[in-house]
Design a protein around this motif. Structure first.
Motif, short mmCIF file in Angstrom:
data_model
loop_
_atom_site.label_atom_id
_atom_site.label_comp_id
_atom_site.label_asym_id
_atom_site.label_seq_id
_atom_site.Cartn_x
_atom_site.Cartn_y
_atom_site.Cartn_z
N GLN A 72 -13.54 62.41 5.35
CA GLN A 72 -13.54 63.70 4.67
C GLN A 72 -14.93 64.29 4.69
O GLN A 72 -15.92 63.61 4.51
N GLY A 73 -14.99 65.60 4.89
CA GLY A 73 -16.28 66.26 4.89
C GLY A 73 -16.15 67.65 5.49
O GLY A 73 -15.05 68.16 5.67
N VAL A 74 -17.30 68.24 5.80
CA VAL A 74 -17.33 69.61 6.32
C VAL A 74 -18.09 69.64 7.63
O VAL A 74 -19.15 69.04 7.76
N LEU A 97 -8.75 58.81 2.19
CA LEU A 97 -8.21 60.11 1.85
C LEU A 97 -8.15 60.37 0.36
O LEU A 97 -7.40 61.22 -0.10
N PRO A 123 -9.36 61.82 -3.27
CA PRO A 123 -10.09 63.06 -3.57
C PRO A 123 -11.57 62.82 -3.84
O PRO A 123 -11.94 61.85 -4.49
N VAL A 124 -12.38 63.72 -3.30
CA VAL A 124 -13.83 63.64 -3.51
C VAL A 124 -14.15 64.31 -4.84
O VAL A 124 -13.55 65.31 -5.20
N LEU A 170 -15.90 66.45 -7.93
CA LEU A 170 -16.35 67.85 -7.93
C LEU A 170 -17.85 67.95 -7.72
O LEU A 170 -18.35 68.84 -7.04
N ASP A 205 -19.81 65.95 -5.99
CA ASP A 205 -20.10 65.77 -4.57
C ASP A 205 -19.73 67.01 -3.78
O ASP A 205 -20.43 67.42 -2.86
N ARG A 206 -18.61 67.64 -4.14
CA ARG A 206 -18.16 68.84 -3.44
C ARG A 206 -19.18 69.95 -3.57
O ARG A 206 -19.42 70.70 -2.61
N GLU A 207 -19.75 70.06 -4.77
CA GLU A 207 -20.73 71.14 -4.96
C GLU A 207 -21.94 70.91 -4.07
O GLU A 207 -22.45 71.85 -3.45
N ILE A 248 -22.01 69.27 -1.24
CA ILE A 248 -21.65 69.49 0.15
C ILE A 248 -21.54 70.98 0.46
O ILE A 248 -22.03 71.45 1.49
N SER A 249 -20.92 71.75 -0.45
CA SER A 249 -20.79 73.20 -0.21
C SER A 249 -22.16 73.85 -0.17
O SER A 249 -22.42 74.73 0.64
N ARG A 275 -23.83 73.10 3.06
CA ARG A 275 -23.21 73.86 4.15
C ARG A 275 -23.74 75.29 4.17
O ARG A 275 -24.12 75.83 5.20
N ILE A 321 -23.66 78.70 -5.72
CA ILE A 321 -23.39 78.29 -4.33
C ILE A 321 -22.88 79.46 -3.50
O ILE A 321 -23.31 79.69 -2.38
N LYS A 322 -21.96 80.25 -4.05
CA LYS A 322 -21.38 81.30 -3.23
C LYS A 322 -22.34 82.46 -3.02
O LYS A 322 -22.14 83.28 -2.13
#
Lengths: 291, 263
Positions: B138-140, B193, B195-196, B198, B200-202, B204-205, B208, B238-239
């Protein structure tokens, strides 16, 4: 639709992210990417607009030509849509690859404009049963980065706002033959009212939530999407489901509500940008394609 | 719910924002670089009729007696020992292949590998003969121009902010969460598989978006530049990083820190 290949793990990552309201680029489920709108980019059209939504790049040109009204609507002009998915957008559109998508988008545009209030067609009539203005709206897909329908509908609305139709007068001779006279002043023209022109909001179902403005990767993870065409007052003019998957009636209702909300915000933002651009006047610096 | 519409703004020429005094010597294929025959020819040049001619479009670099042309945007040219991240698009359809590989790798999967050999037509042959290579979970994935990835000793980085990077020489950058347990008994061919989180997701985003901003401003990508950009972006949401004015601000700060670090 142009698609990207994704591995199972990448899809799982995207789906879980959407369910936690944090998409890959940090947006929430109801956030759009930054939109850039510019009108009057093509000089030999009656009106034109270019819209950039992330990596999606759309160019719309409107040409006003004189024609005969349709038999069933003798007092009205009409619009003709043509969508060209150029091979510049993605290699999949090489040759005739983009034709299917082009006709699908054109048919959707016909549907959303197929009602009495979107555009005042009576103002396009010159003389009943004989002459009327036909607006040929040509859409060119320059780059495909997901969420085509939304970007195209924004560009069409902006181009129609920018359209200037020359003012004509019908002169009648003694013998009864009619002559059409174009006004001498090139700036004497009529503008269309785009208040009721609808915009499309695409809602993609990913997992058990739905997102607006999906990127190509997110579209690859979504099995079903709902296209809602909304006017600035929040009225839904048409709705269409795309995709192989199925949608629960409850989720259709939720997605429609989200579509209406987002549609109203879309219209207010677009209106303010178009007014701002118009207020800069003819001396504004045009960015165009080499900016 | 956020929607921002704006009018486009013309891009400023890069040299203005950088404050460089000397302009770069830009050439296109076929341009004469110099008629002085005392120079050695490097990459991107060829000798023709007593003068040095460029064969790629880019800027001329001169190191003592060596002249080469560094292309601004190229297709990836494989070199032996490069780390690449790739996606499986097609596979050989033979009986042994069906039995053995399909369980591990499907079409569309991402793998990290090393270049083993380069053929004369430019095709490369890859190997994953080490536990650190293999299928990616999983990743981007971020795709950038290969000319922006700096050549370094190692291309696998574990950043202190909580995510890991693989900077493929072919321009494919893989961002993934650093897994807590590092034992890779399966050799990296089974994907996790679950879920990662939140947090970590932040990270990664954010990484990116930082990489995308660095690429828009043509900054070389390596672990330090990406990390400085990440730190410069922390005050913003982030956005918001992808908004043009904030992107410029973050990249200017990154560039300053990189210059301070060098000088």
């Amino acid at each position: 639709m142009a698609s990207v290949a994704l591995s199972e793990a990448e899809k799982v990552y995207i789906v879980h992210g959407v369910q936690e309201d944090l998409r890959v680029d940090g947006r929430g489920c109801e956030d759009y990417r930054c939109v850039e709108v510019e009108t009057d980019v093509v000089s030999n059209t009656s009106g034109s607009a270019r819209v950039k939504l992330g990596h999606t790049d759309i160019l719309v040109g409107v040409k006003a030509e004189m024609g005969t009204p349709k038999l069933e609507r003798p007092n009205e002009g009409y619009l003709e849509f043509f969508v060209d998915c150029s091979a510049n957008a993605t290699p999949e559109f090489e040759g005739r690859g983009g034709d299917d998508l082009g006709t699908e988008i054109a048919n959707t545009l016909y549907r959303i404009f197929n009602n009495k209030s979107s555009v005042d067609l009576k103002s396009l009539c010159i003389s009943p049963r004989e002459h009327c203005w036909v607006l040929y709206v040509d859409v060119l897909l320059l780059e495909c980065g997901g969420n085509l329908f939304d970007a195209i509908s924004i560009a069409v609305k902006a181009a129609l706002f920018n359209t200037r139709i020359p003012r004509v007068r019908v002169l009648e001779d003694e013998e009864g033959s009619k002559d059409i006279e174009l006004s001498d002043d090139p700036y004497d023209c009529i503008r269309l009212s785009v208040e009721n022109v609808p915009c499309i909001v695409t809602l993609c179902k990913i997992g058990y939530r739905h997102v607006v403005d999906a990127t190509l990767q997110e579209e690859a993870c979504s099995l079903a999407s709902l296209l809602v065409s909304v006017t600035s007052k929040g009225v839904v003019t048409c709705m269409r489901k795309v995709g192989k998957g199925s949608l629960d009636p409850e989720s259709i209702f939720e997605m429609m509500e989200t579509g209406k909300r987002m549609g109203k915000v879309l219209h207010t933002s677009l209106q303010s940008v178009l007014q701002k651009e118009e207020s800069l006047g003819p001396k504004r610096q045009k960015v165009g394609f080499l900016g | 719910m956020a929607l921002e519409m704006r009018l486009p703004v013309a891009r400023k020429p890069l040299s203005e924002s950088l404050g460089r005094e000397a302009k770069k010597h830009l050439v296109v294929p076929g341009d004469t670089i110099t008629t002085d025959t005392g120079f050695m020819r490097g990459h991107g040049t060829y000798m023709g009729e007593e003068k040095l001619i460029a064969s790629v479009a880019g800027s001329v670099e001169r190191v003592n007696k060596l002249i080469c042309v560094k292309a601004l945007k190229t297709r990836y040219n494989g070199e032996v020992g490069d780390i690449v991240v790739g996606r499986i698009t097609e596979r050989r359809r033979s009986a042994e292949d069906e039995l053995a590989m399909r369980g591990f790798l499907q079409e569309g999967d991402l793998i990290s590998a090393e270049v083993q050999a380069v053929f004369s037509d430019g095709a490369v042959s890859l190997h994953t003969r080490s536990l650190k290579y293999g299928k990616l979970g999983q990743g981007v994935l971020v795709q950038v121009s290969p000319s922006l990835v700096k050549r370094q000793k190692t291309h696998f980085h574990d950043l202190p902010c909580g995510a890991s990077l693989i900077l493929g020489n072919n321009g494919f950058i893989w961002i993934y969460p650093t897994s807590e347990h590092k034992d890779e008994d399966a050799g990296g061919f089974t994907a996790n598989l679950e879920p990662v989180s939140l947090a970590d997701r932040e990270v990664i985003s954010r990484l990116r978006n930082c990489i995308v901003s660095l690429v828009t401003q043509r900054i070389m990508l390596y672990d330090t530049s990406i990390l400085y950009c990440y730190e410069a972006s922390l005050p913003h949401q982030i956005k918001d990083i992808l908004k043009p004015e904030i992107m410029e601000e973050i990249v200017i700060e990154t560039r300053q820190r990189l210059l301070e670090q060098e000088g």
